[in-house]
Structure formats: structure tokens, C-alpha cells
Design a protein around this motif. Sequence first.
Motif, PDB file in Angstrom:
ATOM      1  N   ILE A 209       0.864  -1.188   0.000  1.00  0.00           N
ATOM      2  CA  ILE A 209       0.000   0.000   0.000  1.00  0.00           C
ATOM      3  C   ILE A 209       0.892   1.226   0.000  1.00  0.00           C
ATOM      4  N   MET A 210       0.820   1.989  -1.086  1.00  0.00           N
ATOM      5  CA  MET A 210       1.616   3.210  -1.223  1.00  0.00           C
ATOM      6  C   MET A 210       0.751   4.391  -0.795  1.00  0.00           C
ATOM      7  N   ILE A 211       1.111   5.032   0.317  1.00  0.00           N
ATOM      8  CA  ILE A 211       0.351   6.159   0.860  1.00  0.00           C
ATOM      9  C   ILE A 211       1.152   7.425   0.589  1.00  0.00           C
ATOM     10  N   SER A 212       0.572   8.310  -0.229  1.00  0.00           N
ATOM     11  CA  SER A 212       1.274   9.522  -0.663  1.00  0.00           C
ATOM     12  C   SER A 212       0.640  10.755  -0.036  1.00  0.00           C
ATOM     13  N   CYS A 213       1.426  11.832   0.007  1.00  0.00           N
ATOM     14  CA  CYS A 213       0.971  13.088   0.600  1.00  0.00           C
ATOM     15  C   CYS A 213      -0.026  13.778  -0.320  1.00  0.00           C
ATOM     16  N   SER A 214      -1.108  14.262   0.259  1.00  0.00           N
ATOM     17  CA  SER A 214      -2.086  15.089  -0.446  1.00  0.00           C
ATOM     18  C   SER A 214      -2.616  16.104   0.561  1.00  0.00           C
ATOM     19  N   LYS A 215      -2.181  17.356   0.433  1.00  0.00           N
ATOM     20  CA  LYS A 215      -2.552  18.375   1.400  1.00  0.00           C
ATOM     21  C   LYS A 215      -4.010  18.791   1.287  1.00  0.00           C
ATOM     22  N   ASN A 216      -4.659  18.466   0.163  1.00  0.00           N
ATOM     23  CA  ASN A 216      -6.033  18.906  -0.067  1.00  0.00           C
ATOM     24  C   ASN A 216      -7.075  17.959   0.515  1.00  0.00           C
ATOM     25  N   LYS A 217      -6.689  16.796   0.970  1.00  0.00           N
ATOM     26  CA  LYS A 217      -7.662  15.830   1.486  1.00  0.00           C
ATOM     27  C   LYS A 217      -7.072  15.084   2.682  1.00  0.00           C
ATOM     28  N   ASP A 218      -7.922  14.842   3.681  1.00  0.00           N
ATOM     29  CA  ASP A 218      -7.476  14.071   4.847  1.00  0.00           C
ATOM     30  C   ASP A 218      -7.203  12.621   4.458  1.00  0.00           C
ATOM     31  N   VAL A 219      -8.192  12.008   3.819  1.00  0.00           N
ATOM     32  CA  VAL A 219      -8.047  10.623   3.369  1.00  0.00           C
ATOM     33  C   VAL A 219      -8.717  10.506   2.005  1.00  0.00           C
ATOM     34  N   GLY A 220      -7.991   9.977   1.031  1.00  0.00           N
ATOM     35  CA  GLY A 220      -8.566   9.774  -0.295  1.00  0.00           C
ATOM     36  C   GLY A 220      -9.169   8.391  -0.446  1.00  0.00           C
ATOM     37  N   GLU A 221      -9.428   8.014  -1.689  1.00  0.00           N
ATOM     38  CA  GLU A 221      -9.993   6.706  -1.989  1.00  0.00           C
ATOM     39  C   GLU A 221      -8.878   5.694  -2.252  1.00  0.00           C
ATOM     40  N   LEU A 222      -9.156   4.459  -1.885  1.00  0.00           N
ATOM     41  CA  LEU A 222      -8.209   3.380  -2.152  1.00  0.00           C
ATOM     42  C   LEU A 222      -8.234   3.056  -3.644  1.00  0.00           C
ATOM     43  N   GLU A 223      -7.060   3.002  -4.249  1.00  0.00           N
ATOM     44  CA  GLU A 223      -6.942   2.680  -5.664  1.00  0.00           C
ATOM     45  C   GLU A 223      -6.155   1.380  -5.821  1.00  0.00           C
ATOM     46  N   VAL A 224      -6.680   0.479  -6.644  1.00  0.00           N
ATOM     47  CA  VAL A 224      -6.009  -0.785  -6.941  1.00  0.00           C
ATOM     48  C   VAL A 224      -5.214  -0.591  -8.224  1.00  0.00           C
ATOM     49  N   ILE A 225      -3.908  -0.668  -8.136  1.00  0.00           N
ATOM     50  CA  ILE A 225      -3.051  -0.404  -9.290  1.00  0.00           C
ATOM     51  C   ILE A 225      -2.851  -1.673 -10.120  1.00  0.00           C
ATOM     52  N   LEU A 226      -2.397  -2.743  -9.504  1.00  0.00           N
ATOM     53  CA  LEU A 226      -2.174  -3.980 -10.266  1.00  0.00           C
ATOM     54  C   LEU A 226      -1.993  -5.159  -9.318  1.00  0.00           C
ATOM     55  N   GLU A 227      -2.125  -6.343  -9.922  1.00  0.00           N
ATOM     56  CA  GLU A 227      -1.745  -7.594  -9.248  1.00  0.00           C
ATOM     57  C   GLU A 227      -0.660  -8.230 -10.103  1.00  0.00           C
ATOM     58  N   ASP A 228       0.538  -8.195  -9.619  1.00  0.00           N
ATOM     59  CA  ASP A 228       1.680  -8.720 -10.363  1.00  0.00           C
ATOM     60  C   ASP A 228       1.895 -10.176  -9.953  1.00  0.00           C
ATOM     61  N   ARG A 229       1.380 -11.084 -10.771  1.00  0.00           N
ATOM     62  CA  ARG A 229       1.519 -12.515 -10.468  1.00  0.00           C
ATOM     63  C   ARG A 229       2.145 -13.286 -11.624  1.00  0.00           C
ATOM     64  N   ASP A 230       2.616 -12.567 -12.645  1.00  0.00           N
ATOM     65  CA  ASP A 230       3.236 -13.216 -13.803  1.00  0.00           C
ATOM     66  C   ASP A 230       4.740 -13.333 -13.606  1.00  0.00           C
ATOM     67  N   ARG A 231       5.132 -13.919 -12.521  1.00  0.00           N
ATOM     68  CA  ARG A 231       6.544 -14.157 -12.237  1.00  0.00           C
ATOM     69  C   ARG A 231       6.652 -15.409 -11.373  1.00  0.00           C
ATOM     70  N   GLN A 232       7.883 -15.849 -11.187  1.00  0.00           N
ATOM     71  CA  GLN A 232       8.096 -17.085 -10.449  1.00  0.00           C
ATOM     72  C   GLN A 232       7.952 -16.890  -8.940  1.00  0.00           C
ATOM     73  N   ASN A 233       8.361 -15.746  -8.471  1.00  0.00           N
ATOM     74  CA  ASN A 233       8.252 -15.490  -7.036  1.00  0.00           C
ATOM     75  C   ASN A 233       8.163 -13.977  -6.800  1.00  0.00           C
ATOM     76  N   ASP A 234       7.961 -13.642  -5.529  1.00  0.00           N
ATOM     77  CA  ASP A 234       7.870 -12.246  -5.105  1.00  0.00           C
ATOM     78  C   ASP A 234       6.733 -11.500  -5.828  1.00  0.00           C
ATOM     79  N   CYS A 235       5.584 -12.131  -5.953  1.00  0.00           N
ATOM     80  CA  CYS A 235       4.406 -11.481  -6.523  1.00  0.00           C
ATOM     81  C   CYS A 235       3.765 -10.576  -5.466  1.00  0.00           C
ATOM     82  N   PHE A 236       2.980  -9.631  -5.931  1.00  0.00           N
ATOM     83  CA  PHE A 236       2.379  -8.681  -4.981  1.00  0.00           C
ATOM     84  C   PHE A 236       1.158  -8.009  -5.591  1.00  0.00           C
ATOM     85  N   TYR A 237       0.323  -7.460  -4.705  1.00  0.00           N
ATOM     86  CA  TYR A 237      -0.781  -6.566  -5.052  1.00  0.00           C
ATOM     87  C   TYR A 237      -0.344  -5.144  -4.682  1.00  0.00           C
ATOM     88  N   LEU A 238      -0.593  -4.214  -5.584  1.00  0.00           N
ATOM     89  CA  LEU A 238      -0.189  -2.830  -5.348  1.00  0.00           C
ATOM     90  C   LEU A 238      -1.421  -1.934  -5.233  1.00  0.00           C
TER      91      LEU A 238
END
Length: 278
Positions: free
Chosen positions: A142-171
Motif C-alpha cells: 500500500i503506497m500512501i502519498s501526501c495530499s494536502k487537499n484531502k485528509d483521506v482519499g480513496e483506495l486505488e487498486v493499481i495492479l496484481e503482479d503474479r506473472d513471475r516465479q516469485n515475489d508477486c504482490f498486489y499494489l
Amino acid sequence: MKLCRIPRQGCVLLWALLTQLALCRSSVFAGDGTKACKLSTETLSERDVLNRLEPLAHKNFTKEIKDKEESYTYVFQLCGDAGGVPGAGVIQRNPKAKEKLTVIGLYNSTQAIGGSDWVMLIYRNGDVYDTHCNQEARKAIIMISCSKNKDVGELEVILEDRDRQNDCFYLFELDSSAVCPPVQSRLSAGSIILIIGFCLVAVYLIGGFLYQRLIVGAKGMEQFPNYAFWVEVGNLTADGCDFVCRSRNREEAPAYRGVTTDALEEEPEERDDHLLPM
């Protein structure tokens, strides 16, 4: 049959005590916040990074993603049970199959990495893949970035990287002002002193004007506070400036009177009678 053998006043005090204990207990559990997260490697720096995310604790962030004929709902909670699933930090639900629930990461296996205006939160030890990534455990980033205009934004699903042998992740991405650096004052000490001085002068002028006009009943320039004093100060300042800056001589030189041409042409009468013999 009496349910309470204690006097009525004692029962009231007992109920008050029990209620207070219940409130204290609930506040203790609710106040855990980021302390509920268990770091994979407990370090002071990572714990400080987690403490920056304290305003996001006890909040569920939900995002629904539709992919062709399938749709998934992702739920994320900071150091808490996402969607009510014990120990889960991020989960994935399939609305069509209610029994199908996937735990992507656990908050008891957390890693926190922080920069000046961002925090990367990693939940490990989720459910294992069935056929992908050598059947390793799922991981959520979960990448949490600074945004001075909002207290909390919406959760965004970027990708699911599972096309590899190991070290897969959801971003995932999330914007929040909680990770923004504190705003430092750009005013110097001299600027602050000048502002205070101008404010005091304004209060003096406005207050003195109102007092002279409403209380004393002055009119015209007499409404200016301490008018006689400031006139005298102005006169003395002008005299001092005239004395220091003027270049002319203070003492008047005697007037110069020119000699007329008649006086120059007049020759003195020669008296040489004494040269004659007697």
C-alpha cells in the motif's frame, strides 16, 4: 426475591463503577491504533513510520474492481481486521461467490518504509496462490502519498503482479495528508517583530482617535492622539535635520560694499607748500 441486596445508593455506585470500567476497557482497545501492527523486524525507525499513519487507524477502505465478467472488492484497514476478518490487513472478496474470500496480507507481518512525503506499507503472509508464483504467500503493498487537499482519499487498486516465479504482490495507492511533512513558518524573526510593531501602532492610532473623538470631543487634527507631543517632535526633528544637513553658514557675514569708480578716479590733492623756500 431481591436481585440486589445492596442498598439503593450502593447499587448506583456499583453500576457507575462497572460502566466506567467498560468505557476504559473499550478505550484501551480502540486506542491501540498502529500499535496493533506487528513488524516483521521491530525497529525504532519503522515504528516511527507507523506512528505517522495514526490518523488512518480504525478505518476500512473499500474499492470495487470490475474486470470483464468478474468483479472483486478489496478491503484495507490499517493495523486492524479488514472487513471483520481477524488478523487480515487486506482482503479480496468475490461478490458472486460469497464464500470466496482471499486474505492478501496480514497486519501481524508488517513492514513500513517511509520518506519525506510518502509511506510504503507491506503486509505479508497472505493466502498462498493456487497455481501462480510457485504457490507462495500473497503480499500487499500500500503506497500512501501526501495530499494536502484531502485528509483521506480513496483506495486505488493499481495492479496484481503474479506473472513471475516469485515475489508477486498486489499494489494499492492511497492519498492522505497524514504523511505530509509539517509546514514550517517562512517568517523570520525580524518580520514577526515588524508585524507586531505595525499592529501596536494601528491599535494606538485607532484607539487614540476613538478616545479623542468620542470621550474628549476633539475635532479636526486634535483627534490625533497626543497631537501636541507629535507636533513638537516633528518640529524638533526638522530643526535637527536643518542643523545637520544644511551647508550654509549660520553666522551672517557683513555686507560687502563695493568701491565706486568716482572714488577710484579722485586723486588726492597734493599739498607741497612745505617744499617752497620761506
